[in-house]
Write an enzyme that holds these catalytic residues in place. Structure first.
Site, PDB file in Angstrom:
ATOM      1  N   ALA A   1      42.827 -52.040  76.580  1.00 33.35           N
ATOM      2  CA  ALA A   1      43.898 -51.328  77.276  1.00 33.35           C
ATOM      3  C   ALA A   1      44.569 -50.383  76.287  1.00 33.35           C
ATOM      4  O   ALA A   1      44.596 -50.654  75.079  1.00 33.35           O
ATOM      5  CB  ALA A   1      44.900 -52.323  77.826  1.00 33.35           C
TER       6      ALA A   1
ATOM      7  N   GLY B   1      40.960 -55.761  77.186  1.00 27.34           N
ATOM      8  CA  GLY B   1      41.016 -55.521  78.624  1.00 27.34           C
ATOM      9  C   GLY B   1      39.639 -55.183  79.185  1.00 27.34           C
ATOM     10  O   GLY B   1      39.343 -55.475  80.349  1.00 27.34           O
TER      11      GLY B   1
ATOM     12  N   GLU C   1      38.005 -58.324  79.815  1.00 24.63           N
ATOM     13  CA  GLU C   1      38.659 -58.957  80.966  1.00 24.63           C
ATOM     14  C   GLU C   1      38.115 -58.364  82.272  1.00 24.63           C
ATOM     15  O   GLU C   1      37.897 -59.087  83.250  1.00 24.63           O
ATOM     16  CB  GLU C   1      40.174 -58.781  80.885  1.00 24.63           C
ATOM     17  CG  GLU C   1      40.775 -59.593  79.739  1.00 24.63           C
ATOM     18  CD  GLU C   1      42.290 -59.597  79.782  1.00 24.63           C
ATOM     19  OE1 GLU C   1      42.857 -60.528  80.349  1.00 24.63           O
ATOM     20  OE2 GLU C   1      42.897 -58.649  79.243  1.00 24.63           O
TER      21      GLU C   1
ATOM     22  N   GLU D   1      43.121 -59.302  71.222  1.00 20.34           N
ATOM     23  CA  GLU D   1      44.568 -59.149  71.457  1.00 20.34           C
ATOM     24  C   GLU D   1      45.407 -59.856  70.404  1.00 20.34           C
ATOM     25  O   GLU D   1      46.470 -59.371  70.008  1.00 20.34           O
ATOM     26  CB  GLU D   1      44.943 -59.680  72.845  1.00 20.34           C
ATOM     27  CG  GLU D   1      44.520 -58.809  74.008  1.00 20.34           C
ATOM     28  CD  GLU D   1      43.090 -59.034  74.465  1.00 20.34           C
ATOM     29  OE1 GLU D   1      42.330 -59.740  73.760  1.00 20.34           O
ATOM     30  OE2 GLU D   1      42.721 -58.504  75.522  1.00 20.34           O
TER      31      GLU D   1
END
Ligand code: NAI
Length: 747
Positions: A86, A132, A135, A157
């Protein structure tokens, strides 16, 4: 492939039945399968942002309502990157925990939509699939990964001080075993496709197309797309079923164990204890990840999802995540050449095949440059070659390189005892002994053979570049390239320009550093430039602490608790006491009592007694082959006792830690004040990646922004009252202490 009836893969994207264009994502249906392609314009990577999430939601809606599509494929248009994560600016723009929670909730809802889709979606992964990105892939119903060098899967992260906030902590637990899930989330480590398949993270891997194919990367990407389309079709018509992960005996036992309160508590306590031992609780993210896992193990995934969002919100506004994200920004900043187009660089000469020269040659030839390594003696060259060969052997052992690649690379390295092979070099990097006379001698010898265009870079660790350039007839071509040891492992390269260095020379040095994979800071000239200077001011304080009776083990324990990866006493042994002594003397000449007014004879006595640090088997510690245990060296303690002085203030843990750190931070600010540093970003990146300043502080400047310059000034003034000018805060530090609204970092 053509035997299977597929068209020329390179053009396969033209065979779309229907298509609609938008900025980041394209949608087309081929063979009853919707192919959703993510391709951020004008960027090497795809990252998730508010803008493209909106597009993604719209395309997902279109897919749901599209009767011509029975299944979907999510793929990237970029062969080197599926989705790199992200966009961290989304988080940095958040002011409150609620804002951060909202980011998590929105992305979680979006991915829940993907997971709940009645039509199967296949994630086709090639290149980076991180954070992300992973994910997103985990929310799909099937994952195929290409086994090429660039494909890595990870949840990094934790390195940014946060946790996977779009459902990743829960989906990962469903796909892989608990120990593997914890390992991935707590370390952020990269997982290669083969391992990912073994773990259950991906369902299928495919080989990349070989080097005999035109445009192998693009064609491999298109081949992946075709495999994914066929798989998606198979999933939709039921001819392909998703096989559940094969569980090992250990997996089954762990699952059983954590289903009981005592077992779960035991497993999580083990993990927590390990984290505390490694980090002293300085990093909140790994502990919060464990809390989320605890919640889902106790109450199921629904509660787990909720806990994930809550803890994500808490972490997103901590000083630690702000610091770690700032470092990420800094690294990105230092991965760019801001000095214009570099001249062509093909042939690089390295002078001196010692520890540093061999390391520099290794990272240069490794990137395909024609490299020549020269020393004065056969023994010198042999030593250097041996170092490179054993490093490559390690890589082969760890499967990072094949033996064929190793032999090919070693075959490309030229070694030499004379200068003739430097005659067409574009750049020469010297790493001979740290002596101005010798540096002047070699610069003359080099300039007698190399072409006019050749850049002369010096790997001096402290000598001002301007002084070295005085030995040159082309000072505009002279520059400092300060590598860190071990060169192949340390990320940082500090480039030092003197007043006369041309922009083209700087651009050439930065370019080579970036190609070598380094994070490059560019600083101004001066004794010890930036990194050596700030470190040696801290080391000067270490000497005084030794004299006041603080012992190496105590210093190391306290520095690690403070957040340094290596204790200050161990660091001195690693650098070499002879080297530290040499630099210390030089710095004392340059900076006088502000550097230190302590008795430096400790260093001389250590060197005279052969206590040179790790390299001689004895420094402040004793090193025994095959043993990790390193007792304090009785000879070093005896020498410390010889110059013992009474401590002038109480030696509390905090005083010891801050006497070391405050000198480091103040000197960094003084470097900015004096213009040695062009920006605080360079200063933060240099301190963390070159010297190990605690990453959760984000560098000295970020530390001051987040914790306040005032409290550091107050501490220093207390020390100054006792120890004098060594602790005098510099003017710029005072300015920031007086006005708390002033910030060093604008990001
Ligand atoms: P080293 O002692 O391991 O290697 C020096 C090499 O230079 C030897 O192999 C020697 O035979 C060779 N040499 C000496 N005169 C020469 C000449 N005229 N022509 C060709 N080769 C010659 O030293 P090390 O540690 O590799 O350091 C080299 C330079 O790098 C020094 O300026 C040092 O300050 C700097 N440096 C060292 C770091 C470290 O951690 N050791 C870190 C950063 C910089």
């Amino acid at each position: 492939l053509s035997k299977l009836g597929w068209p020329n893969l390179y053009y396969s994207r033209a065979f779309s039945v229907s298509s609609s264009q938008s900025k980041y994502l394209t949608y087309r249906v081929e063979d009853g399968v919707a192919v959703i392609t993510f391709d951020t314009p004008n960027s090497k990577v795809n990252t998730l942002s508010f803008e493209n999430s909106e597009e993604f939601k719209q395309i997902l809606e279109k897919f749901k309502n599209d009767n011509t599509a029975k299944a979907g494929v999510l793929i990237s248009g970029k062969p080197d990157c599926f989705i790199a994560g992200a966009d961290i600016n989304m988080l940095q723009a958040c002011k409150t925990t609620e804002d951060v929670e909202k980011v998590s909730t929105e992305s979680k809802d979006m991915l829940m939509d993907v997971e709940k889709s009645s039509k199967p979606i296949v994630a086709a992964i090639m290149g980076q699939c991180l954070g992300g990105g992973l994910e997103v892939a985990m929310s799909c119903h099937y994952r195929i990964a290409v086994k090429d060098k660039k494909t890595t899967l990870a949840l990094p992260e934790v390195m940014l001080g946060i946790l996977p906030g779009a459902g990743g902590t829960q989906r990962l637990q469903k796909l892989v075993s608990l120990p593997n899930a914890l390992d991935m989330m707590l370390t952020g480590k990269n997982i290669r496709p083969d391992k990912a398949k073994k773990m259950g993270l991906v369902n299928q891997t495919i080989e990349p197309l070989g080097p005999g194919v035109d445009e192998p990367k693009v064609n491999t990407r298109n081949y992946l797309e075709q495999v994914a389309i066929q798989t998606a079709k198979g999933l939709a018509n039921g001819s392909i079923k998703v096989a559940p992960r094969k569980k090992s005996m250990v997996d089954k036992v762990t699952e059983r164990l954590v289903s009981y309160d005592f077992g779960r508590n035991y497993v999580l306590k083990q993990a927590r204890d390990k984290i505390m031992k490694l980090t002293f609780g300085n990093y909140p993210a790994p502990l919060k990840i464990l809390e989320v896992i605890d919640e889902s193990l106790k109450h199921g995934y629904d509660q787990g999802y909720k806990a994930e969002t809550k803890k994500f919100g808490e972490l997103g506004t901590t000083k630690e995540s702000n610091a770690l994200m700032g470092l990420f920004h800094g690294q990105t900043h230092c991965k760019k050449n801001r000095f214009g187009t570099p001249p062509p660089l093909k042939k690089i000469g390295v002078l001196g095949a010692g520890l540093m020269g061999a390391g520099i040659a290794q990272v240069t030839m490794d990137k395909g440059y024609s490299t020549i390594l020269k020393d004065v003696s056969e023994a010198g060259v042999a030593r250097g070659l041996n170092q490179i060969e054993s490093n490559f052997n390690q890589k082969v052992k760890r499967k990072r390189m094949t033996s064929f690649e190793r032999d090919q690379l070693l075959g490309q390295l030229d070694t030499s005892l004379d200068y003739s092979s430097f005659k067409d070099a574009d750049m020469v990097i010297e790493a001979v002994f740290e002596d101005l006379g010798i540096k002047h001698k070699v610069i003359k010898e080099v300039e007698a053979v190399v072409p006019e265009r050749c850049v002369f870079a010096t790997n001096t660790s402290a000598l001002p570049i301007e002084q070295i350039a005085k030995g040159s007839s082309r000072p505009e071509k002279v520059i400092g390239m300060h590598y860190f040891s071990p060169v192949d492992k340390m990320q940082l390269l500090e480039i030092i320009t003197h007043k006369g260095t041309s922009k083209e020379t700087t651009s050439a040095a930065v370019e080579l550093g970036l190609k070598q994979g380094k994070t490059v800071i560019t600083v101004g000239d001066g004794p010890g430039f930036y990194t050596t200077r700030i470190l040696s001011f801290m080391m000067a304080e270490l000497l005084r602490l030794f004299q006041e009776g603080v012992r190496p083990k105590q210093v190391d324990k306290l520095s690690k608790k403070f957040g340094w990866p290596v204790g200050a006493a161990t660091l001195v042994d690693e650098v070499g006491i002879d080297v530290a002594s040499h630099i210390g003397r030089f710095m004392k000449d340059e900076f006088g009592d502000r550097y230190t007014d302590a008795d430096v004879s400790f260093m001389d006595d250590m060197v005279d007694g052969g206590n040179l640090g790790r390299k001689s088997g004895k420094g402040v510690y004793l090193y025994q082959k095959g043993s990790k245990d390193k007792p304090e060296n009785p000879a070093a303690i005896e020498i410390m006792e010889k110059t013992k002085i009474e401590p002038k203030m109480e030696l509390t843990d905090e005083n010891i830690q801050w006497r070391l750190a405050s000198r480091f931070i103040n000197e960094a600010v003084l470097c900015l004040q004096e213009g040695i540093l062009a920006s605080p970003i360079d200063g933060d990146v240099g301190a963390v990646f070159g010297l190990g300043f605690p990453p959760f502080f984000g560098g000295p400047f970020r530390y001051l922004d987040n914790h306040g310059a005032k409290q550091l000034v107050e501490r220093m003034e207390r020390f100054q009252a006792v120890y004098g000018d060594a602790f005098k805060p510099c003017d710029l530090l005072y300015d920031h202490a007086k006005d708390s609204s002033k910030r060093f970092r604008s990001d």
